[in-house]
Design a protein around this motif. Structure first.
Motif, PDB file in Angstrom:
ATOM      1  N   SER A  91       0.800  -1.222   0.000  1.00 49.82           N
ATOM      2  CA  SER A  91       0.000   0.000   0.000  1.00 49.82           C
ATOM      3  C   SER A  91       0.834   1.274   0.000  1.00 49.82           C
ATOM      4  O   SER A  91       0.278   2.368  -0.129  1.00 49.82           O
ATOM      5  N   LYS A 111       0.414   4.007  -2.705  1.00 53.23           N
ATOM      6  CA  LYS A 111      -0.775   4.850  -2.626  1.00 53.23           C
ATOM      7  C   LYS A 111      -0.533   6.034  -1.691  1.00 53.23           C
ATOM      8  O   LYS A 111      -1.093   7.112  -1.878  1.00 53.23           O
ATOM      9  N   VAL A 169      -4.787   3.542   2.022  1.00 52.46           N
ATOM     10  CA  VAL A 169      -4.571   2.093   1.926  1.00 52.46           C
ATOM     11  C   VAL A 169      -5.885   1.317   1.830  1.00 52.46           C
ATOM     12  O   VAL A 169      -5.894   0.153   1.426  1.00 52.46           O
TER      13      VAL A 169
END
Length: 442
Positions: A401, A404, A440
């Motif tokens: 994640s 992002k 996330v």
């Protein structure tokens, strides 16, 4: 001259910077998908400075002169636009054949669906050239390597010895208290003690994260993968950055990579925290001898630890066509051979650090005038790299994640909220925790 790379690397991942430093837009459309040019491989990179583009082209021309089945063409991109541009390119099947990357960017690009495993290339390079283990770590997931490591970047504290001497300061600061005191003492007569980036960009992310590492606040995620940014040490680091900003130029809220370096070289600022691109242009841009350029480990707080952001820069293969993917792999294999690799590193000597054992001995790199002239700082950067780390990949983590989060420049936004908007650092960090959690979950 002997250049040392410390043995026994124990860091989980190495991070530039760049990074990575920022690129500027210039490329048009990729060629890795249905719109591929016949006979040409397209390489996207974000290393925009003209000297790097020129050096890359010289290496590419040499490769193309070997008459490979597919010749390589470089296209320059922009770090501030690449996230949206590569997503659009993959969607339209016009992605490049080769895309330069850093670990967190890789986690963003892989889910788009075009990245090909390069395990065979990495294993061959490791067997022939002995890749540093930590350079490979951030690209290994589920038994496959997803990018070929090419060069490393680490940050240091850079300081002007001539300006220090004028202020009666005879050594580089080693602690946060010393750094703050020196920045204050050096801020006078229209000069700033330190030049810091504070724009919403990766440059600001990187400097704040280096300071976070020295304060033991470098791990964004808990063991279960949940966001764990909101802690006292993070807020302490943001508060320290906020205090230092008093001694940075007034327009620092617009700074990215180039502005602090320009202020440093002109003498408008006495210190900066950045990667090794400060070496090559120092004499020409400052008008001062090389001996006036000082470098030191990034200062740490009382009870802190050595630390710096460190990027293992790499290249992903994004050709879905097997013939084109094989040709891309062939180019990357050729690039890591010492007789070619040294010239590639010389695109920005001091910034691009070797990641292979034989690359560290490559004659064209070791004999480069910049590397020879600043051997002390080069060795210091290699030593600083031992304490290097990168958000999302600390302590053996591989967090899918993180791309992002980094794509939103959350850390830079924290700096802006605390320094430009005057928000309490604890409030800014709590906001960042929420932003990261939302990112996330998307």
């Amino acid at each position: 001259m002997q250049l040392r790379w410390a043995k026994g690397f124990t860091v989980a991942v190495l991070a530039a910077s760049v990074a990575a430093t920022a690129g500027c837009g210039g490329g048009t459309g990729g060629t890795g998908g249905s719109g591929a040019k016949s006979g040409t491989l397209t390489l996207w990179h974000m290393e925009q400075p003209p000297n790097r583009v020129k050096a890359f082209q010289a290496v590419i021309d040499r490769y193309n002169a070997t008459n490979p089945p597919l010749k390589v063409e470089q296209q320059v991109q922009d770090w501030n636009q690449i996230y949206t541009k590569i997503a659009g390119a993959v969607q339209s099947q016009t992605q490049p054949d080769i895309l330069f990357t850093i670990p967190d960017f890789t986690t963003y690009v892989r889910p788009l669906g075009a990245v090909q495993p390069v395990t065979d290339v990495v294993k061959q390079a490791d067997a022939e050239h002995h890749l540093i283990a930590a350079a490979k770590a951030p690209y290994l997931d589920k038994g496959q390597y997803w990018a070929v490591p090419l060069y490393g970047m680490v940050q240091m504290l850079w300081y002007r010895k001539d300006l220090f001497a004028k202020a009666g300061i005879n050594k580089a600061p080693q602690t946060w208290d010393e750094l703050e005191a020196d920045a204050k003492a050096l801020t006078k007569d229209g000069r700033s003690g330190i030049a810091l980036p504070a724009g919403k960009n990766l440059a600001t992310d990187q400097v704040l994260y280096s300071l976070m590492l020295t304060n033991g606040a470098g791990q964004f995620f808990s063991k279960d993968g949940s966001v764990a940014l909101n802690q006292d040490k993070t807020a302490e680091t943001v508060a320290f950055y906020k205090r230092l900003m008093q001694y940075s130029p007034k327009d620092s809220a617009n700074y990215s990579w180039g502005e602090p370096q320009a202020a440093f070289n002109s003498g408008a600022a006495a210190m900066a925290i950045e990667k090794g691109q400060y070496l090559a242009p120092f004499e020409a841009e400052s008008g001062r001898p090389a001996s006036d350029l000082g470098c030191a480990f990034i200062p740490k707080p009382a009870g802190g630890q050595d630390g710096s952001i460190y990027y293992s820069n790499a290249a992903m293969v994004m050709s879905k066509d097997s013939t084109r993917a094989a040709a891309a792999k062939a180019f990357l294999t050729w690039l890591l051979k010492p007789e070619n690799y040294g010239d590639f590193l010389d695109a920005e000597p001091g910034l691009f650090l070797p990641l292979t054992e034989d690359g560290m001995k490559a004659s064209s790199w070791v004999s480069n005038p910049v590397i020879k002239k600043y051997a002390g700082c080069v060795n210091a950067m290699l030593e600083q790299s031992k304490s290097g780390a990168l958000f999302g990949f600390t302590n053996g983590q591989y967090n899918e994640s993180i791309g992002k989060i980094s794509g939103q420049n959350v850390l830079a936004q924290v700096v802006q909220r605390a320094t430009v908007q005057g928000e309490d650092p604890k409030t800014s960090v709590a906001w960042a925790q929420t932003q990261m959690q939302q990112a996330v979950q998307k």
